[in-house]
Design a protein around this motif. Structure first.
Motif, short mmCIF file in Angstrom:
data_model
loop_
_atom_site.label_atom_id
_atom_site.label_comp_id
_atom_site.label_asym_id
_atom_site.label_seq_id
_atom_site.Cartn_x
_atom_site.Cartn_y
_atom_site.Cartn_z
N ARG A 1 0.85 -1.19 0.00
CA ARG A 1 0.00 0.00 0.00
C ARG A 1 0.88 1.24 0.00
O ARG A 1 1.91 1.28 0.68
N ASN A 2 0.44 2.24 -0.72
CA ASN A 2 1.13 3.52 -0.81
C ASN A 2 2.62 3.29 -1.09
O ASN A 2 2.97 2.75 -2.11
N ASP A 3 3.47 3.71 -0.19
CA ASP A 3 4.92 3.57 -0.40
C ASP A 3 5.52 2.54 0.54
O ASP A 3 6.68 2.67 0.96
N TRP B 1 3.66 -1.43 -9.17
CA TRP B 1 3.82 -0.29 -8.25
C TRP B 1 4.87 0.65 -8.80
O TRP B 1 4.70 1.87 -8.78
N ARG C 1 -0.21 2.93 -7.45
CA ARG C 1 -0.23 4.06 -6.53
C ARG C 1 -1.59 4.74 -6.56
O ARG C 1 -2.17 4.95 -7.61
#
Length: 153
Positions: A73-75, A143, A149
């Motif tokens: 998730r996210n970064d 990703w 993202r």
């Protein structure tokens, strides 16, 4: 993206406890009948048996909820491995993660990067571990390309 890998358990810890209690009632009931018939040693062996079975079931129940969780998730790529009472958690930056088998094609999958490493895939059949590794590599590539993202709100 989430991967939740769990141990294949046919009985939950509560079900094991119910089974054990019913076994205790049955075994001690039979031992009590023999006690009143004059066979006093049966009760001793019943208690020893129930202690040994209870200890074995306790060991099984401790590991019934073992699991592995891989979340992208996210970064962050977050990996949690729960083994008994121990939980190991490692976070990676997805751009720096390497996915490879630890020792061979059917061995555990090792995720490494930034000086950290963790092995996953204990609850996947050995012949399917390479497929899991491919899925992880594919998700990390997506990703890196920006497809995974979330858009800023």
């Amino acid at each position: 993206m989430d991967w939740r890998l769990k141990r294949n358990c046919s009985m939950a810890p509560r079900q094991l406890l119910a089974f054990y209690l019913s076994l205790c009632i049955l075994s001690l009931g039979i031992a009590t009948m023999f006690w009143f018939q004059g066979a006093r040693m049966i009760m001793t062996f019943a208690w020893i048996e129930l202690f040994a079975v209870g200890l074995a079931l306790w060991v099984v129940a401790r590991h019934a909820t073992d699991s592995e969780s891989i979340v992208l998730r996210n970064d962050r790529l977050t990996v949690e491995v729960a083994n008994g009472q121990q939980v190991e958690r490692v976070e990676f930056q997805p751009a720096w993660v390497r996915v490879e088998p630890a020792h061979g094609d059917q061995s555990l999958i090792e995720l490494s990067g930034q000086g950290r490493r963790i092995a996953v895939g204990r609850f996947v059949r050995p012949e399917l571990r390479s497929q899991l590794a491919q899925e992880l590599r594919h998700a990390l590539r997506r990703w890196q390309q920006g497809a995974a993202r979330p858009s800023p709100v």
